[in-house]
Design an enzyme around this catalytic site. Structure first.
Site, PDB file in Angstrom:
ATOM      1  N   LYS A 189      62.997 -45.830  26.590  1.00 29.46           N
ATOM      2  CA  LYS A 189      61.878 -45.634  25.668  1.00 29.46           C
ATOM      3  C   LYS A 189      61.311 -46.994  25.295  1.00 29.46           C
ATOM      4  O   LYS A 189      61.789 -47.669  24.391  1.00 29.46           O
ATOM      5  CB  LYS A 189      62.339 -44.878  24.424  1.00 29.46           C
ATOM      6  CG  LYS A 189      61.205 -44.204  23.677  1.00 29.46           C
ATOM      7  CD  LYS A 189      60.585 -43.102  24.505  1.00 29.46           C
ATOM      8  CE  LYS A 189      59.416 -42.444  23.817  1.00 29.46           C
ATOM      9  NZ  LYS A 189      58.743 -41.473  24.668  1.00 29.46           N
ATOM     10  N   SER A 237      55.953 -37.999  27.213  1.00 24.55           N
ATOM     11  CA  SER A 237      56.500 -37.984  25.863  1.00 24.55           C
ATOM     12  C   SER A 237      55.893 -36.810  25.107  1.00 24.55           C
ATOM     13  O   SER A 237      56.114 -35.659  25.469  1.00 24.55           O
ATOM     14  CB  SER A 237      56.251 -39.315  25.167  1.00 24.55           C
ATOM     15  OG  SER A 237      57.193 -39.516  24.142  1.00 24.55           O
TER      16      SER A 237
END
Length: 590
Positions: A191, A389
């Site tokens: 991430k 995402s």
């Protein structure tokens, strides 16, 4: 004094008269604009659709009637209107071919370029021709135009073919100069979105995933151009390494990158030969704007809705501080999807997603709306340039998911970034704080200091629960074990071709493929497509274009170019949703 008053009166009278005349002319212009936007284009026999590849490509262009009047330097092009125009040109017997003129063109994503290219390939299946010309081809325009039957270049022009690179921004040190820093809580080693604010270079996991997907995109581009131009992939890679933009123009012909060196008037001659008309005859051309007013095929059968969800995902319109342009506003999208759910005339819904993500809370709200919609009628997702995402979060619950081969998707992870302004307030501005409190965490989130260890531990738990929920949503939607989702999650970004292999998507295909699948799931043979949400009315577009903030924003975008995005982020740094499910803020592939 009399003379003075006379001149003053004459001046005032002149100003009033000029104002009245300008108002009348303005009304006439507005009526003309409205009439032209509502008129139907009549296609003459032996016509050519002229596609000008100049300006900024978006998923769905927003109409701006006064763009030229206010001096907007470049035009916004909608991917939907380009593909729609190509389809109309294919189906119209009076349109014999497409002429593409490439200029200064900026695509939003590689997947959008691929979608245009695929539509052009489909057009060629009708037996019609495509001719392309440019004074100089950028790599983006060359990739699209390479599909043409003949590729022409100005005798002094260039072909920019150099490969792909990604250069992320890092603002940590810049923010530190103002006494601002970020505290981070995240789940997922891949991430990478927070790195922009918390690091000064790419982490190893981020470098791994970026290397994988830009190489994947490049391989698709190489393969596509190789097939169209009959040039080997090895040769195309060699040309990129040589930086052929600086090559002699005759060498570009030898390399088979272009077919002929011509000036503009000579290209007209080539077009006339294809139309079988005399040199003195006029070429009947249709612009992209005119193609929008060419009637579609007669609507027949059941309605399939295509709902466009593109941009950053935000909680509400007032929270739309980060988005440059269009945003997916959760409150609006949820209401729209509820309306589609309750509309008995709509038999299935295609959710067209082009989003790098955004607010985790807003993503959950839209996921819930999709779930409710799916309970009543089929929902098929068509992924555009990004569905990552939060963009993947709102997609994963659909009945079926299509992706472009170069869609950037996955990134199943969540993070929270919390700005610490105490250095700015205390060290830079000299503001001092004191404190009295009744309970241990009564001052949680105070501007006076950064979070302490206990507070960060609580935030980590909260972010962790958010990640577990995201992971479960994916597992349930894709019918996969949670353990299997965890293996491909951790915030890892995947290219569409790779996402297919790990079952994040069901098939590689276009928006048209998604519509066909939706009709099949709804068990309807005859159908037509209706796009949602409705585009702004002519008057709404006009009033929007007159907004001074919008105009100034456009001018700033023109001036700052690639630095516009980080500038606007810094401007709105204190308005961001703290909990995010999104890609890096400013993803650049060039």
């Amino acid at each position: 004094m009399k003379e003075f008053l006379k001149y003053v009166l004459a001046t005032v009278t002149g100003i009033i008269l000029v104002t009245i005349v300008m108002a009348i002319l303005g009304v006439i212009s507005l009526v003309g604009l409205a009439a032209s936007s509502a008129s139907t284009t009549q296609v003459e026999e032996n016509s050519v659709f002229t596609l000008m590849l100049s300006g900024q490509l978006e998923e769905r262009a927003q109409s701006n009637p006064f763009a030229k009047y206010f001096g907007q330097a470049s035009e916004n092009l909608g991917l939907d209107e380009i593909i729609g125009a190509i389809h109309k040109a294919k189906d119209n017997d009076d349109i014999k071919g497409i002429y593409i003129e490439a200029g200064i063109f900026s695509a939003d994503t590689p997947a959008s370029m691929h979608a245009i290219r695929e539509a052009l390939l489909d057009f060629q299946k009708s037996g019609k021709w495509i001719v392309a010309y440019a004074d100089s081809y950028t790599q983006s325009t060359y990739y699209i135009c390479s599909v043409a039957d003949k590729l022409y270049l100005n005798p002094q022009g260039m072909v920019d073919w150099h490969g792909l690179a990604s250069q992320p921004y890092f603002l940590k040190d810049l923010l530190a100069k103002f006494g601002v820093k970020y505290q981070l809580c995240k789940v997922g080693k891949y991430k990478s979105a927070p790195e922009m604010m918390t690091a000064d270079k790419m982490s190893d996991p981020n470098r791994e995933q970026v290397t994988a997907y830009i190489n994947g995109i490049w391989q698709v581009m190489l393969s596509d151009v190789s097939k169209s131009r009959k040039v080997s992939v090895d040769s195309l890679n060699a040309y990129a390494d040589q930086y052929v933009a600086l090559s002699n123009q005759q060498d570009l012909i030898r390399m088979k990158l272009v077919d002929k060196l011509l000036y503009t008037d000579e290209v007209k001659g080539e077009i006339k030969k294809r139309l079988k008309i005399d040199e003195d005859d006029h070429i009947s051309q249709l612009t992209l704007e005119e193609m929008a007013n060419v009637p579609n095929k007669k609507e027949d059968g059941e309605k399939i809705a295509v709902y466009y969800a593109f941009g950053d995902i935000v909680d509400s319109e007032t929270a739309n501080a980060l988005s440059q342009g269009h945003a997916i506003v959760a409150t609006e999208v949820c209401k729209d999807l509820e309306d589609l759910m309750n509309d008995d005339n709509v038999k299935a819904v295609v959710l067209r997603v082009n989003s790098p993500g955004g607010s985790a809370y807003a993503s959950e709200q839209i996921w819930h709306a999709v779930k409710n919609l799916k309970a009543k009628k089929p929902v098929v997702v068509s992924m555009g340039g990004y569905a990552a995402s939060g963009g993947y979060y709102i997609s994963c619950g659909a009945n079926y998911i299509y992706s472009e081969p170069t869609t950037i998707t996955g990134s199943i992870g969540i993070f929270g970034m919390f700005p610490d302004f105490s250095g700015l307030l205390t060290d830079k501005l000299g503001v001092k704080f004191d404190e009295v409190k009744t309970n241990k965490h009564a001052a949680f989130g105070t501007m006076a200091r950064p979070f302490n260890a206990d507070e960060l531990a609580l935030l980590d738990q909260y972010i962790g629960r958010g990640y577990e929920l995201f992971r479960k949503r994916v597992a349930d939607g894709r019918k996969l074990p949670v353990a299997q989702v965890e293996e491909i999650a951790q915030g890892r970004v995947w290219l569409g071709n790779d996402a297919l292999k790990i079952k994040l998507v069901d098939a590689i295909g276009s928006l048209d493929d998604a519509v066909k699948k939706a009709a099949k799931l709804a068990k309807v043979d005859k159908y037509y497509v209706s796009n949602y949400p409705d585009e702004p009315s002519w008057f709404e577009s006009l009033t929007g274009s007159l907004d001074s903030g919008s105009y100034l924003d456009e001018q700033m975008h023109e001036t700052l170019g690639e630095f516009y995005a980080p500038f606007t982020y810094l401007k709105s740094i204190n308005k961001q949703s703290a909990i995010q499910a999104r890609l890096p803020y400013f993803q650049t592939i060039q």
